[in-house]
Motif scaffolding. Structure first.
Motif, mmCIF file in Angstrom:
data_model
loop_
_atom_site.group_PDB
_atom_site.id
_atom_site.type_symbol
_atom_site.label_atom_id
_atom_site.label_comp_id
_atom_site.label_asym_id
_atom_site.label_seq_id
_atom_site.Cartn_x
_atom_site.Cartn_y
_atom_site.Cartn_z
ATOM 1 N N GLN A 5 40.742 42.098 51.410
ATOM 2 C CA GLN A 5 40.336 41.768 50.035
ATOM 3 C C GLN A 5 39.024 42.491 49.637
ATOM 4 O OE1 GLN A 5 38.208 37.912 49.957
ATOM 5 N NE2 GLN A 5 37.946 37.993 47.876
ATOM 6 N N SER A 6 38.095 42.714 50.889
ATOM 7 C CA SER A 6 36.852 43.555 50.577
ATOM 8 C C SER A 6 37.087 45.150 50.150
ATOM 9 C CB SER A 6 36.161 43.753 52.078
ATOM 10 O OG SER A 6 36.852 44.289 53.130
ATOM 11 N N ARG A 11 37.035 49.087 45.975
ATOM 12 C CA ARG A 11 37.669 49.977 44.965
ATOM 13 C C ARG A 11 37.726 49.890 43.687
ATOM 14 N NH1 ARG A 11 40.461 53.267 48.331
ATOM 15 N NH2 ARG A 11 40.781 52.183 50.084
ATOM 16 N N LYS A 12 37.646 48.508 43.325
ATOM 17 C CA LYS A 12 37.641 47.977 41.778
ATOM 18 C C LYS A 12 36.159 48.406 41.302
ATOM 19 C CE LYS A 12 39.035 44.112 39.112
ATOM 20 N NZ LYS A 12 39.540 42.846 39.182
ATOM 21 N N GLN A 13 35.021 48.022 42.120
ATOM 22 C CA GLN A 13 33.966 48.359 41.722
ATOM 23 C C GLN A 13 33.641 49.716 41.471
ATOM 24 O OE1 GLN A 13 30.503 46.194 43.573
ATOM 25 N NE2 GLN A 13 32.002 44.715 44.333
ATOM 26 N N LEU A 14 34.280 50.603 42.310
ATOM 27 C CA LEU A 14 34.009 51.997 42.275
ATOM 28 C C LEU A 14 34.682 52.833 40.916
ATOM 29 C CD1 LEU A 14 32.966 54.581 43.636
ATOM 30 C CD2 LEU A 14 35.164 54.882 44.933
ATOM 31 N N ALA A 15 35.844 52.003 40.784
ATOM 32 C CA ALA A 15 36.626 52.390 39.441
ATOM 33 C C ALA A 15 35.878 52.160 38.233
ATOM 34 C CB ALA A 15 38.026 51.926 39.614
ATOM 35 N N ILE B 90 34.115 35.918 42.816
ATOM 36 C CA ILE B 90 33.886 36.396 44.169
ATOM 37 C C ILE B 90 34.843 37.648 44.477
ATOM 38 C CG2 ILE B 90 34.289 35.970 46.611
ATOM 39 C CD1 ILE B 90 33.247 33.161 46.056
ATOM 40 N N CYS B 91 36.335 37.423 44.311
ATOM 41 C CA CYS B 91 37.045 38.595 44.426
ATOM 42 C C CYS B 91 37.172 39.740 43.161
ATOM 43 C CB CYS B 91 38.383 38.106 45.012
ATOM 44 S SG CYS B 91 39.290 37.374 43.696
ATOM 45 N N MET B 92 36.602 39.227 42.044
ATOM 46 C CA MET B 92 36.935 39.833 40.814
ATOM 47 C C MET B 92 38.249 39.894 40.290
ATOM 48 S SD MET B 92 33.838 42.767 41.209
ATOM 49 C CE MET B 92 32.822 42.803 39.977
ATOM 50 N N ILE B 93 39.235 39.034 40.731
ATOM 51 C CA ILE B 93 40.230 39.154 40.493
ATOM 52 C C ILE B 93 40.832 38.135 39.364
ATOM 53 C CG2 ILE B 93 42.957 38.853 41.109
ATOM 54 C CD1 ILE B 93 42.011 40.496 43.927
ATOM 55 N N GLU B 94 41.570 38.149 38.186
ATOM 56 C CA GLU B 94 41.984 37.314 37.257
ATOM 57 C C GLU B 94 42.617 36.165 37.892
ATOM 58 O OE1 GLU B 94 43.345 38.517 33.561
ATOM 59 O OE2 GLU B 94 42.188 40.134 33.373
ATOM 60 N N HIS B 111 38.919 30.648 43.387
ATOM 61 C CA HIS B 111 40.038 30.782 44.239
ATOM 62 C C HIS B 111 39.725 29.943 45.214
ATOM 63 C CE1 HIS B 111 41.392 34.596 42.446
ATOM 64 N NE2 HIS B 111 42.433 33.786 41.890
ATOM 65 N N VAL B 112 40.753 29.005 45.793
ATOM 66 C CA VAL B 112 40.314 28.216 46.718
ATOM 67 C C VAL B 112 39.941 28.990 48.057
ATOM 68 C CG1 VAL B 112 41.262 26.389 48.384
ATOM 69 C CG2 VAL B 112 41.977 26.371 45.958
#
Lengths: 168, 143
Positions: A5-6, A11-15, B90-94, B111-112
């Motif tokens: 997940q990390s 990666r998401k932040q970099l993009a 936290i994970c920035m996922i929708e 998310h749990v």
């Protein structure tokens, strides 16, 4: 093994930072194959002693990010009460909750998993503009900042000049 | 701020760091990919993770109490007509509609698995920093 997940989150932040750059700094990786080690270039904030400087710093993320904070280290020489002489940045949001043995920091000022590269750098840039001399990492710089501001200014100006030379 | 002041000289510190880094590099490659399946690690304090058999009795009680309190935090299916937040911060996922999300007393949702991992380290809401245990007690009082 699926990607942790990390790594996805970084990666998401970099993009996102590449697509929509944030004023005051630019961010990339030290090595394109390692998402956990970032290199950022901080532009000395306007109307501060650091104005005009280009300060390079590294961020080292743990595999447990965002549950645990990264460490941040300036690679460019910088004179500041909250940055120690080896470049390590000391700000409370990079400290894990419960890490504060002496009770100086409120839990709310410490690391939270909602912090991103962007929020960390915004804090660091604001720290450059506004040092906290209550718990310095560089005691000599803190003392000078309080008692011999002229000398403090002179040292910072030298760092700014050198950082410009390094960037050319 | 604070608490970064080091007692030893800088040279000592850089040597220590060097050791840390090289030992990390040695350990990483042999870490099994299924490390999640191994003995669970608990965090009496956020940066100090230990398996259950290495905790003091006091720490075990504290962690058990926390797990007990967490069970009182409702898990509901995500509904985009109720929740303003479109993603887990936290994970920035929708969030997906119908996905299980945990509600904290302050009404922030995550998310749990994202929030549970954090609560096991620090019992505060990452968005508003409200201590979860105090908020839970207040909600009992008012009910």
């Amino acid at each position: 093994m699926s990607e942790p997940q990390s790594s996805l989150l970084l990666r998401k932040q970099l993009a996102e930072l590449n697509k929509n750059p944030v004023e005051g700094f630019s961010a990339g990786l030290i090595d394109d194959n390692d998402i956990y080690r970032w290199e950022v270039l901080i532009i000395g904030p306007p109307d501060t002693l650091y104005e005009g400087g280009f300060f390079k710093a590294h961020l080292y993320f743990p595999k447990e990010y965002p549950l645990r904070p990264p460490k941040m280290k300036f690679v460019t020489e910088i004179w500041h009460p909250n940055i120690d002489k080896s470049g390590d940045v000391c700000i409370s949001i990079l400290h894990e909750p419960g890490d504060d043995k002496y009770g100086y920091e409120k839990a709310s000022e410490r690391w939270l998993p909602v912090h991103t590269v962007e929020t960390i750098l915004i804090s660091v840039i604001s720290m450059l503009a506004d040092p906290n001399d209550e718990s310095p990492a560089n005691v000599d710089a803190a003392k000078e900042w309080r008692e011999n501001y002229q000398e403090f200014k002179r040292k910072v100006a030298r760092c700014v000049r050198r950082s410009q030379e390094d960037c050319l | 701020m604070g608490n970064c002041l080091k007692g030893t000289s800088n040279e000592d510190i850089s040597l220590l760091r060097e050791n840390e880094r090289s030992s990390e590099q040695q350990i990483e490659p042999i870490q099994p990919s299924s490390y999640r399946d191994r003995t669970p690690v608990f965090y009496p304090t956020p940066n100090d993770g230990r398996p259950a058999n290495q905790l003091t009795e006091e720490e075990q009680v504290r962690i058990a109490r926390r797990i007990g309190l967490m069970e009182h935090l409702p898990i509901l299916a995500y509904d985009d007509s109720i929740n303003k937040n479109k993603e887990c911060v936290i994970c920035m996922i929708e969030f997906k509609i119908g996905e299980e999300v945990r509600y904290l007393p302050c009404m922030h949702v995550y998310h749990v698995s994202c929030i549970d991992d954090w609560l096991m380290r620090s019992f505060t809401c990452p968005s508003c920093m409200e201590p979860v245990d105090a908020a839970l007690l207040t909600s009992y009082d008012t009910n």
